[in-house]
Design a protein around this motif. Structure first.
Motif, PDB file in Angstrom:
ATOM      1  N   GLU A 110       2.220  11.188  22.443  1.00  0.00           N
ATOM      2  CA  GLU A 110       3.255  11.042  22.966  1.00  0.00           C
ATOM      3  C   GLU A 110       3.679   9.905  23.851  1.00  0.00           C
ATOM      4  N   ASP A 111       2.705   9.485  24.542  1.00  0.00           N
ATOM      5  CA  ASP A 111       2.888   8.228  25.273  1.00  0.00           C
ATOM      6  C   ASP A 111       3.122   7.087  24.428  1.00  0.00           C
ATOM      7  N   TYR A 112       2.723   6.827  23.425  1.00  0.00           N
ATOM      8  CA  TYR A 112       3.118   5.602  22.500  1.00  0.00           C
ATOM      9  C   TYR A 112       4.542   6.017  21.882  1.00  0.00           C
ATOM     10  N   GLU A 130      10.875   7.759  13.507  1.00  0.00           N
ATOM     11  CA  GLU A 130       9.958   7.821  12.172  1.00  0.00           C
ATOM     12  C   GLU A 130       8.413   7.971  12.421  1.00  0.00           C
ATOM     13  N   GLN A 131       8.116   6.946  13.571  1.00  0.00           N
ATOM     14  CA  GLN A 131       6.706   7.355  14.174  1.00  0.00           C
ATOM     15  C   GLN A 131       6.492   8.708  14.491  1.00  0.00           C
ATOM     16  N   ALA A 132       7.264   9.299  15.309  1.00  0.00           N
ATOM     17  CA  ALA A 132       7.004  10.597  15.683  1.00  0.00           C
ATOM     18  C   ALA A 132       6.907  11.426  14.390  1.00  0.00           C
ATOM     19  N   ARG A 133       7.755  11.425  13.393  1.00  0.00           N
ATOM     20  CA  ARG A 133       7.517  12.236  12.226  1.00  0.00           C
ATOM     21  C   ARG A 133       6.372  12.148  11.426  1.00  0.00           C
ATOM     22  N   ILE A 134       5.994  10.882  11.362  1.00  0.00           N
ATOM     23  CA  ILE A 134       4.483  10.543  10.657  1.00  0.00           C
ATOM     24  C   ILE A 134       3.523  11.043  11.613  1.00  0.00           C
ATOM     25  N   PHE A 135       3.543  10.956  12.983  1.00  0.00           N
ATOM     26  CA  PHE A 135       2.418  11.645  13.552  1.00  0.00           C
ATOM     27  C   PHE A 135       2.126  13.123  13.387  1.00  0.00           C
ATOM     28  N   LYS A 136       3.275  13.579  13.371  1.00  0.00           N
ATOM     29  CA  LYS A 136       3.237  15.300  13.066  1.00  0.00           C
ATOM     30  C   LYS A 136       2.830  15.517  11.890  1.00  0.00           C
ATOM     31  N   ALA A 137       3.366  14.750  10.791  1.00  0.00           N
ATOM     32  CA  ALA A 137       2.391  14.768   9.381  1.00  0.00           C
ATOM     33  C   ALA A 137       1.057  14.741   9.444  1.00  0.00           C
ATOM     34  N   GLN A 138       0.649  13.606  10.342  1.00  0.00           N
ATOM     35  CA  GLN A 138      -0.819  13.490  10.506  1.00  0.00           C
ATOM     36  C   GLN A 138      -1.471  14.441  11.120  1.00  0.00           C
ATOM     37  N   VAL A 139      -0.998  15.246  12.104  1.00  0.00           N
ATOM     38  CA  VAL A 139      -1.436  16.246  12.865  1.00  0.00           C
ATOM     39  C   VAL A 139      -1.543  17.703  11.863  1.00  0.00           C
ATOM     40  N   PHE A 195      -0.118  -5.463   8.780  1.00  0.00           N
ATOM     41  CA  PHE A 195       1.230  -4.710   8.206  1.00  0.00           C
ATOM     42  C   PHE A 195       2.452  -5.242   9.364  1.00  0.00           C
ATOM     43  N   SER A 196       3.523  -5.187   8.597  1.00  0.00           N
ATOM     44  CA  SER A 196       4.590  -5.080   9.536  1.00  0.00           C
ATOM     45  C   SER A 196       4.690  -3.678  10.241  1.00  0.00           C
ATOM     46  N   GLU A 197       4.852  -3.894  11.691  1.00  0.00           N
ATOM     47  CA  GLU A 197       4.741  -2.753  12.355  1.00  0.00           C
ATOM     48  C   GLU A 197       6.053  -1.899  12.355  1.00  0.00           C
ATOM     49  N   LEU A 198       5.635  -0.612  12.507  1.00  0.00           N
ATOM     50  CA  LEU A 198       6.710   0.516  12.462  1.00  0.00           C
ATOM     51  C   LEU A 198       7.158   0.621  14.014  1.00  0.00           C
ATOM     52  N   ASN A 199       8.557   0.363  14.247  1.00  0.00           N
ATOM     53  CA  ASN A 199       8.835   0.169  15.634  1.00  0.00           C
ATOM     54  C   ASN A 199       9.995   1.326  15.751  1.00  0.00           C
ATOM     55  N   ASP A 200      10.189   2.254  14.616  1.00  0.00           N
ATOM     56  CA  ASP A 200      11.208   3.066  14.819  1.00  0.00           C
ATOM     57  C   ASP A 200      10.569   4.462  15.722  1.00  0.00           C
ATOM     58  N   PRO A 201      10.732   4.771  16.765  1.00  0.00           N
ATOM     59  CA  PRO A 201      10.237   5.940  17.504  1.00  0.00           C
ATOM     60  C   PRO A 201      10.396   7.157  16.759  1.00  0.00           C
ATOM     61  N   TYR A 243       0.790  -1.181  -0.101  1.00  0.00           N
ATOM     62  CA  TYR A 243      -0.052  -0.148   0.059  1.00  0.00           C
ATOM     63  C   TYR A 243       1.030   1.320  -0.051  1.00  0.00           C
ATOM     64  N   PRO A 244       0.248   2.343  -0.420  1.00  0.00           N
ATOM     65  CA  PRO A 244       1.163   3.590  -0.557  1.00  0.00           C
ATOM     66  C   PRO A 244       1.424   4.116   0.979  1.00  0.00           C
ATOM     67  N   ALA A 245       2.702   4.394   1.293  1.00  0.00           N
ATOM     68  CA  ALA A 245       2.908   4.462   2.690  1.00  0.00           C
ATOM     69  C   ALA A 245       2.027   5.672   3.242  1.00  0.00           C
ATOM     70  N   GLU A 246       1.836   6.610   2.535  1.00  0.00           N
ATOM     71  CA  GLU A 246       1.109   7.710   3.010  1.00  0.00           C
ATOM     72  C   GLU A 246      -0.192   7.548   3.280  1.00  0.00           C
ATOM     73  N   VAL A 247      -1.003   6.395   3.032  1.00  0.00           N
ATOM     74  CA  VAL A 247      -2.125   5.895   3.942  1.00  0.00           C
ATOM     75  C   VAL A 247      -2.048   4.721   4.735  1.00  0.00           C
ATOM     76  N   SER A 248      -0.844   4.578   5.195  1.00  0.00           N
ATOM     77  CA  SER A 248      -0.421   3.518   6.104  1.00  0.00           C
ATOM     78  C   SER A 248       0.561   4.097   7.298  1.00  0.00           C
ATOM     79  N   PRO A 249      -0.111   5.095   8.185  1.00  0.00           N
ATOM     80  CA  PRO A 249       0.856   5.930   9.111  1.00  0.00           C
ATOM     81  C   PRO A 249       1.337   5.071  10.358  1.00  0.00           C
ATOM     82  N   LEU A 250       1.221   3.704  10.404  1.00  0.00           N
ATOM     83  CA  LEU A 250       1.255   3.053  11.556  1.00  0.00           C
ATOM     84  C   LEU A 250       2.110   1.644  10.871  1.00  0.00           C
TER      85      LEU A 250
END
Length: 521
Positions: A474-476, A450-459, A442-448, A408-415
């Motif tokens: 933030e707790d996640y 990279e996940q923080a960057r994607i969360f900011k893009a979602q915001v 999916f295979s889970e994103l476990n790089d904190p 899937y396109p990464a853009e629609v797969s934020p986790l």
């Protein structure tokens, strides 16, 4: 009807509604008034909804126990075949003068009751004669077969347990109005045998799913249904408020972020069968409140989880389907053969012959193509979002046989974890059967970081008007910073799965109390 017979056609084609006799010349309001008068007479005599009748047997138990016993067999053993007691709803009554033939329906089925005046006495006979359709009654007596070989209880005693103040729906048709079946599910279950069968099937079906994962050493867990941050999926949440904490909260969109916290905590294999809430529209395949299975495993990847899901489907199909197949909208679907696997991009190209790979990967060109499909791109949409909109518009409904759509396109797969070779796509799949999405994994994103960057893009996307974009949790991120093992996860829609296995075309047919617009609006 056994469980496998559920998959022979849609619910609405069921023709075996029970026969309910009622005086059709009398209006419903008059019947209710007559029954209330009778209730007052009963109260005056000292009757008050008794709760001391001892039920020892069920209709199905009696039918099963004496299935092969002939009329002569039962007559020969009559002295030993006494003291049977059961309770149920009165659904048919025939008055033959000095005898009454009643049909009682309990949770297991129906059985006939034979009441003879000279056996029970005049007073008792008159009490039974005054029972009305819909009343819940208890009877005791022996077992015999009538001249027509109907297994029956020869009543020696009877008691009215619950007075029905409203008549059951009209004679012969059961509850056939679809809207009323959903609004008054209690009547639907009483009068439509297949509807009741579907919900009994659903219960057993979920138990089989639970057993499948338990056998694979997954730990069943429970996670919160009220969240302080809406997350776990791209969806608009329902809001609520906690008075004691003076805190706005959200009903759970998905349990994903909490389940992955458990992976951080050392629980390597977990699953949850949960209720989720998404503040979105309703359709024959969508409900704002729905049941989902989610499961996660450390040290597994997206390919492992496609294998596990396929194994689950094969197991369920073997248990519940004739020849491992289901029939949906007159199409036969095999659930025991190898599932097809095809990339998101290839699926779009295959189903859009006028679209080439260059246009698929070019935002401005794809916008023009999307508009030709009557898709209205929003300003916040980027290439991946648009690619997925084209997929949903042109491909989804055509995926009838079990098909995994991958990459899937990464853009629609934020986790999801990005693909090592092509970071524009995610190591993600969705499973489609019968033209509907049933599972996402999916295979889970476990790089904190990279996940923080994607969360900011979602915001940022949410600030631009995307109501379904995620918030920053933030707790996640803190949990990921402690270290989450490489893992895979998936979600499977239970309601749609039951629809598939029962050949139901409307999700409301498999949800006991579906969300409906109030009837007075």
């Amino acid at each position: 009807m056994n469980d496998k017979e559920l998959n022979k056609g849609p619910l609405d084609k069921e023709q075996n509604a029970p026969s309910i006799s009622e005086d059709e010349s009398t209006s419903s309001d008059n019947l209710i008034q007559q029954r209330r008068v009778q209730l007052e007479t009963l109260r005056d005599s000292g009757w008050n909804y008794p709760n001391d009748f001892n039920v020892k047997h069920t209709a199905s138990y009696l039918h099963d126990t004496f299935a092969t016993a002939t009329k002569e067999d039962l007559e020969e053993k009559a002295s030993d075949l006494k003291d049977y007691s059961l309770a149920g709803r009165l659904v048919l009554k025939r008055d033959m003068g000095k005898t009454l033939f009643l049909t009682l329906q309990d949770s297991s089925g129906r059985i006939q009751v034979y009441v003879r005046k000279d056996l029970v006495g005049d007073d008792e006979f008159e009490k039974v004669k005054n029972w009305q359709l819909g009343d819940i009654v208890g009877v005791k007596g022996g077992i015999f077969r009538t001249k027509t070989q109907e297994l029956s209880i020869k009543a020696e005693d009877g008691v009215l347990l619950t007075k029905s103040l409203r008549p059951l729906p009209e004679k012969y048709h059961g509850l056939s109005d679809t809207e009323q079946r959903y609004r008054k599910r209690y009547l639907d279950l009483l009068l439509n045998p297949k509807s009741a069968k579907i919900f009994k099937f659903r219960s057993a079906f979920i138990m089989s799913i639970r057993q499948f994962f338990t056998d694979k050493n997954f730990l069943e867990v429970e996670t919160p249904m009220m969240h302080t941050i809406a997350g776990g999926a791209n969806a608009k949440p329902f809001e609520t408020f906690h008075n004691a904490l003076d805190l706005k909260m959200f009903l759970r969109i998905a349990p994903e972020l909490f389940l992955k916290r458990l992976l951080v905590g050392g629980f390597n294999k977990v699953f949850e069968i949960n209720r989720n809430f998404r503040n979105e529209g309703l359709s024959t395949k969508h409900m704002p409140e729905f049941t989902m299975l989610e499961f996660y495993e450390a040290f597994a990847d997206v390919s492992d989880f496609m294998d596990i899901l396929e194994e689950l489907f094969h197991s369920l199909a073997t248990q519940y389907c004739e020849k491992g197949q289901v029939v949906l909208n007159d199409q036969s679907i095999s659930l025991t053969e190898k599932f097809t696997r095809i990339s998101h991009k290839q699926a779009v190209l295959d189903h859009n012959p006028q679209l080439d790979a260059t246009t698929y990967d070019d935002l401005s060109k794809l916008i023009d193509y999307a508009k030709s499909l009557e898709i209205k791109p929003e300003a916040s949409w980027r290439l991946g979002k648009l690619q997925n909109e084209v997929f949903e518009k042109t491909v989804e409904s055509k995926l009838i046989q079990p098909t995994y759509i991958t990459d899937y396109p990464a853009e629609v797969s934020p986790l999801a974890r990005r693909n090592d070779k092509d970071p524009s796509i995610a190591d993600r799949f969705e499973l489609f059967i019968g033209g509907a999405e049933l599972a996402n994994g999916f295979s889970e994103l476990n790089d904190p970081d990279e996940q923080a960057r994607i969360f900011k893009a979602q915001v940022a996307a949410k600030d631009d008007g995307d109501e379904e974009a995620m918030n920053y949790d933030e707790d996640y991120i803190t949990a990921l910073e402690h270290g989450m093992p490489p893992a895979a996860g998936a979600g499977l829609g239970i309601d749609r799965l039951v629809m598939l296995f029962t050949s139901s075309s409307n999700i409301r047919d498999v949800v006991l109390f579906p969300t409906l617009r109030p009837s007075n609006r």
